[in-house]
Design a protein around this motif. Structure first.
Motif, PDB file in Angstrom:
ATOM      1  N   TYR A 113       0.146  -5.123  11.891  1.00 25.53           N
ATOM      2  CA  TYR A 113      -0.879  -3.384  12.288  1.00 25.53           C
ATOM      3  C   TYR A 113       0.799  -2.846  11.093  1.00 25.53           C
ATOM      4  N   PHE A 114      -0.712  -1.727  10.009  1.00 32.48           N
ATOM      5  CA  PHE A 114       0.410  -1.032   9.399  1.00 32.48           C
ATOM      6  C   PHE A 114      -0.331   0.951   9.467  1.00 32.48           C
ATOM      7  N   ARG A 115       0.488   1.281   9.632  1.00 33.66           N
ATOM      8  CA  ARG A 115       0.590   2.761   9.779  1.00 33.66           C
ATOM      9  C   ARG A 115      -0.434   3.326   8.626  1.00 33.66           C
ATOM     10  N   ILE A 116      -0.831   4.122   8.426  1.00 35.99           N
ATOM     11  CA  ILE A 116      -1.350   4.519   6.942  1.00 35.99           C
ATOM     12  C   ILE A 116      -0.353   6.391   7.580  1.00 35.99           C
ATOM     13  N   PRO A 117      -0.288   6.293   6.450  1.00 35.97           N
ATOM     14  CA  PRO A 117       0.156   8.109   6.323  1.00 35.97           C
ATOM     15  C   PRO A 117      -0.475   8.737   6.807  1.00 35.97           C
ATOM     16  N   SER A 118      -0.197  10.452   7.205  1.00 33.69           N
ATOM     17  CA  SER A 118      -1.103  11.522   7.817  1.00 33.69           C
ATOM     18  C   SER A 118      -0.701  11.918   6.004  1.00 33.69           C
ATOM     19  N   TRP A 119      -0.244  12.496   5.307  1.00 33.73           N
ATOM     20  CA  TRP A 119       0.015  12.855   4.171  1.00 33.73           C
ATOM     21  C   TRP A 119      -1.157  12.554   2.693  1.00 33.73           C
ATOM     22  N   THR A 120      -1.462  11.064   3.029  1.00 34.11           N
ATOM     23  CA  THR A 120      -1.383   9.900   1.969  1.00 34.11           C
ATOM     24  C   THR A 120      -3.436  10.238   2.071  1.00 34.11           C
ATOM     25  N   LYS A 121      -3.562  10.118   0.715  1.00 32.62           N
ATOM     26  CA  LYS A 121      -5.532  10.158   0.749  1.00 32.62           C
ATOM     27  C   LYS A 121      -6.380   9.380   0.281  1.00 32.62           C
ATOM     28  N   ASN A 122      -6.587   8.001   0.547  1.00 31.04           N
ATOM     29  CA  ASN A 122      -7.298   7.340  -0.345  1.00 31.04           C
ATOM     30  C   ASN A 122      -6.719   6.276  -0.589  1.00 31.04           C
ATOM     31  N   ALA A 123      -5.777   5.770   0.717  1.00 26.86           N
ATOM     32  CA  ALA A 123      -4.694   4.087   0.543  1.00 26.86           C
ATOM     33  C   ALA A 123      -5.514   3.217   0.625  1.00 26.86           C
ATOM     34  N   SER A 124      -5.406   2.209   0.073  1.00 28.51           N
ATOM     35  CA  SER A 124      -5.832   1.158   0.012  1.00 28.51           C
ATOM     36  C   SER A 124      -4.731  -0.304   0.554  1.00 28.51           C
ATOM     37  N   ILE A 125      -5.491  -1.752   1.176  1.00 30.79           N
ATOM     38  CA  ILE A 125      -4.613  -2.645   1.108  1.00 30.79           C
ATOM     39  C   ILE A 125      -5.696  -3.617   0.659  1.00 30.79           C
TER      40      ILE A 125
END
Length: 672
Positions: free
Chosen positions: A466-478
Motif C-alpha cells: 500500500y502506497f499513500r498518494i499525496p493529496s498535493w500531487t497530480k498525475n502520480a504514477s506507479i
C-alpha cells in the motif's frame, strides 16, 4: 479526508502485461482491516518492532546527528540525569522523575534503530533498575503524591520506554510489570485517579500502553482500564471547547477519544479526535508548518505566524500522528507528520542537533536570549538555541526523528506492507505465507519526486503493498519492474499493488511536484508557497553569535557538575539581510512567474542546514517599511493590505523553511 475505519478496495484492475506475474492495483481510503471477534477493534496498521526499519540517506544522517548531538550526550549536561541523585535509581531522591523517561523515549529508540551497542547498554542501565523497582502492590518507580493521591504521569512515560525495551529484547518481565501496574491502577478509586494536571491531560498515553500490551498478550482483563482512564481523563469530546490550550497537551490528548473508540466502537469518539485536531487549527492554526501558533499556551488574539510551538509539541505531534496511522491509517496523519518533520521540526534545532530552542515560529527573524513576553506566552530567554535550557524540550526532543522513522512502514492485516510516510530506509517484516521480506526505499524525497522500492526475499510470495498518494500531487504514477501501470491514482488515498513478488522486483513511484499557494484568510490573507510537501521561506542570511550557556539559560535549568559550557555553547541568530518583503502574487495565486531551481545535494547529507537545501525558487517582492521588529523584540505581526509597499520590485529567493532558522514563510502579498 475523514477515514474513520478501514475502507474496502474501491477499484481493482488486472494488469498482467506489467510484470512477469499478474499485477493487481486498486485504490482505497486505507489498508484493509481483518474483522476480528476480539473485544478491541484491530489496528488498521501494525507498527513494526524497533530495529525493523533501518534509516538510510538523509534520514540516517539526522539520526546520527542526534546520536552525536544533544540527545546522545545529554547525560553529560543534565543534572536531571545524574545517576547519583535520580529518583528512578536512588530511593528517596526526587530529581529527574519526569525528565528521565522523557529522554529515554527518544534515546532508547535511537539506540535500537541505529543498533548502537553503547547506547543500548546505557538505556539498559536505566531500564533494568526501573523493572526491579516494582512493588508488591504493582506500583513501580518514584512515588509522587499530591496529598494522599498518587501522581503517575512519569509512570505513563516510562511504560512507553519499557515497550521499546520489550520489542528489542523480548524480556517478558516488561509484560509482567505492565500487567501488575495496570492492576494497581484499577485498584485506585476514581476520586484519586489521574487528577493532577499533566496526567489528567495525557491519559491517552496510558491507554495506548494498555492497547499495546493487549496486542502482545490478548489479555482482556486489562481492557476495563481503558474506560476507567477515559472517564477520569480531561474531556476531549466537547465540540466547542478544549480542556486546556497548552500546545504539548493538545498534541497528545487529541488522539485519546480515537483510542477509546477501538474498545467501544463509538464513532462519535473518533469524531471528537478529528474535532480537537481541527478546532485548534481553525482557532490558532492559520499558519504553515503543520502546527498552530500557540507558544506554550494558545491565546485568543495571538494567532499571527510569529507565534510558535514548543519543540516538545513538534515531537509529540509526530508521535501522535504515528499512533493515529495505526488506529485508522487516514492519510491526513501522514501528511501532517511530513509537514512537521520537513518544515518545522528541523528548524527547532541547530543543523548539528547540538542545541535547540523552546519556541520556533513560521515567521521568525530574530533568535536571541531576551525576554519577549507578552509577545510570546513565556517570560524568559525562550528563542535562542541553548543546550542547557528548557528542560522539557531539552529531554523530550529526541522522540521526534525516531517516531518519524517508525512510521515509514507498517504491517497490514492482509499480510502486506503499507508505506504512509516517505523517506529513505530499509525495512524487514513478515508477510503473507510467513515469508520474511526486506524492502528498500531509495529516494531523496521530500526534495525529489521519485521513490524506488526494491524487494528482497527468498523464493516467491504474493502479498499487497500500500502506497499513500499525496493529496498535493497530480498525475502520480506507479511502475512495477519498469512497466508503468495505467490505473488512475487518486490523491489523498492509497494505491494497493499486489503480485507474486520475487527478489529484485521493483516498484517506482513518481509524485510530480509543482508550486502551489496556500492562503491564510484570518492572518491578513497571507500566502505560503509550497513545492510538493515542502513549504518555502524567504532566504534570510543568518548571523550566528556564540553565547555562554550558563548566562543565557532559563531560571529552572539545572546542569550536572562539571558540564562544559564551552563544549555546549548557546547560539543567537540575527538577520543579516532584509526580511520585510511582501510577495508579488497575482490575485489568482498563479506562480507562473516563479522559477524553480534544483541545486546540488549537500555533501554531508544534511539538507536542513542554512544554504544546503537542494532547491531554490526565484520570486519577486516589495518591502514593507512599516513591518519591523516590534516593541517586544519579535518579528512584527503581519501588516495589512493597506500598509504601503515599496515601489521597487526586488528579486527574492525562497528555500525550504525547514532549512532556515530565521524565516518568513507566511507572506503579505502585493499585486503585480
Amino acid at each position: 479526508m475523514k477515514c474513520l475505519y478501514a475502507a474496502a478496495i474501491a477499484a481493482s484492475i488486472s494488469l498482467g502485461a506489467a510484470a512477469a506475474s499478474p499485477v493487481t492495483i486498486g485504490i482505497s481510503q486505507s489498508p484493509t482491516t481483518t474483522i476480528s471477534d476480539s473485544r478491541l477493534r484491530p489496528l488498521t496498521l501494525e507498527k513494526l518492532p524497533l530495529g525493523s526499519i533501518v534509516p538510510q540517506g538523509w534520514l540516517l544522517r539526522q539520526l546520527e546527528l542526534q546520536r552525536d548531538g544533544l540527545n546522545g550526550h545529554l547525560s553529560e549536561i543534565s543534572a536531571w540525569l545524574d545517576k547519583s541523585n535520580n529518583a528512578w535509581l536512588v530511593e528517596g531522591a526526587h530529581n529527574g522523575w519526569e525528565e528521565l523517561p522523557y529522554w529515554l523515549r527518544g534515546y532508547s529508540r535511537l539506540a535500537y534503530i541505529l543498533d548502537d551497542d553503547r547506547m543500548k547498554q546505557e538505556a539498559a542501565s536505566w531500564l533494568e533498575p526501573v523493572i526491579a523497582s516494582q512493588r508488591e502492590d504493582g506500583f513501580f518507580g518514584p512515588e509522587n503524591k499530591r496529598g494522599e493521591r498518587p501522581e503517575i504521569w512519569a509512570q505513563m512515560l516510562m511504560l512507553d520506554c519499557l515497550q521499546g525495551y520489550y520489542e528489542e529484547t523480548g524480556d517478558k518481565r516488561v509484560l509482567e510489570l505492565m500487567k501488575r501496574f495496570f492492576e494497581w491502577e484499577m485498584s485506585v478509586p476514581d476520586k484519586d485517579f489521574i487528577k493532577d494536571y499533566w496526567e489528567n491531560c495525557r491519559g491517552g498515553d496510558n491507554i495506548w500502553s494498555v492497547i499495546c500490551y493487549y496486542g502482545k498478550t490478548g489479555d482482556e482483563s486489562v481492557l476495563p482500564l481503558i474506560e476507567k482512564i477515559h472517564r477520569n481523563n480531561a474531556d476531549c469530546t466537547n465540540p466547542a471547547r478544549l480542556p486546556n490550550w497548552h500546545n504539548v497537551n493538545i498534541a497528545q490528548y487529541f488522539r485519546e477519544p480515537a483510542e477509546v473508540s477501538l474498545l467501544t466502537g463509538d464513532s462519535t469518539l473518533m469524531d471528537a479526535t478529528y474535532n480537537v485536531y481541527e478546532l485548534v487549527r481553525r482557532t490558532c492554526g492559520q499558519v504553515p508548518g503543520g502546527m498552530f501558533g500557540s507558544d506554550e499556551n494558545a491565546r485568543i488574539g495571538y494567532i499571527d505566524p510569529r507565534q510558535g510551538t514548543e519543540t516538545c509539541g513538534f515531537a509529540e505531534q509526530i508521535a501522535s500522528d504515528g499512533i493515529m496511522l495505526s488506529v485508522n491509517a487516514d492519510p491526513l496523519w501522514a501528511e501532517n507528520m511530513e509537514d512537521i518533520a520537513f518544515n518545522s521540526f528541523p528548524a527547532a534545532m541547530t543543523a548539528d542537533l547540538r542545541s535547540l530552542r523552546y519556541i520556533t515560529s513560521p515567521n521568525m527573524t530574530v533568535s536571541d536570549s531576551k525576554n519577549h513576553n507578552p509577545g510570546i506566552d513565556n517570560s524568559g530567554p525562550f528563542v535562542s538555541f541553548n543546550p542547557f535550557s528548557s528542560r522539557c524540550c531539552q529531554h523530550n526532543h529526541g522522540l521526534g526523528w525516531p517516531a518519524f522513522t517508525q512510521s515509514l512502514v507498517y504491517s497490514t492485516s492482509d499480510g502486506g506492507a503499507a508505506f504512509p510516510v516517505y523517506s529513505p530506509n530499509k525495512a524487514t517484516l513478515n508477510v503473507a505465507g510467513g515469508k520474511t521480506v526486506t524492502i528498500t526505499e531509495n529516494t531523496q524525497y521530500p526534495f525529489d519526486d521519485t521513490l524506488r522500492f526494491t524487494i528482497d526475499l527468498k523464493g516467491k510470495s504474493t502479498f499487497p503493498l500500500y502506497f499513500r498518494i499525496p493529496s498535493w500531487t497530480k498525475n502520480a504514477s506507479i511502475a512495477v519492474n519498469g512497466k508503468k501501470l495505467s490505473a488512475k491514482l487518486e490523491p489523498g488515498q492509497y494505491a494497493r499493488v499486489e503480485t507474486q513478488w520475487k527478489k529484485g522486483d521493483t516498484v517506482e513511484l513518481v509524485f510530480p511536484m509543482e508550486l502551489s499557494v496556500r492562503r491564510w484568510t484570518v492572518n491578513q490573507n497571507s500566502a505560503s508557497v509550497n513545492y510538493g510537501p515542502l513549504t518555502l521561506s524567504l532566504r534570510i542570511k543568518e548571523r550566528y553569535e556564540k553565547r555562554d550557556s550558563r548566562k543565557t539559560a532559563i531560571h529552572d535549568s539545572n546542569w550536572i557538575e562539571g558540564a562544559d559550557p564551552e563544549k555546549w555553547p548557546t547560539y543567537e541568530i540575527y538577520a543579516d539581510s532584509p526580511w520585510n518583503y511582501s510577495l508579488i502574487l497575482p490575485d489568482n495565486n498563479s506562480t507562473a512567474g516563479f522559477k524553480v531551481e534544483k541545486l546540488a545535494w549537500p555533501a554531508d547529507n544534511q539538507p536542513f542546514a542554512e544554504g544546503a537545501a537542494p532547491l531554490a525558487v526565484k520570486a519577486k517582492g516589495r518591502r514593507i517599511p512599516s513591518w519591523t521588529i516590534d516593541e517586544t523584540g519579535l518579528t512584527g505581526v503581519l501588516p495589512s493590505a493597506r500598509a504601503p509597499r515599496s515601489e521597487t520590485v526586488e528579486d527574492i529567493i525562497l528555500v525550504p523553511m525547514g532549512a532556515q532558522r530565521l524565516r518568513i514563510s507566511a507572506f503579505p502579498t502585493s499585486g503585480e
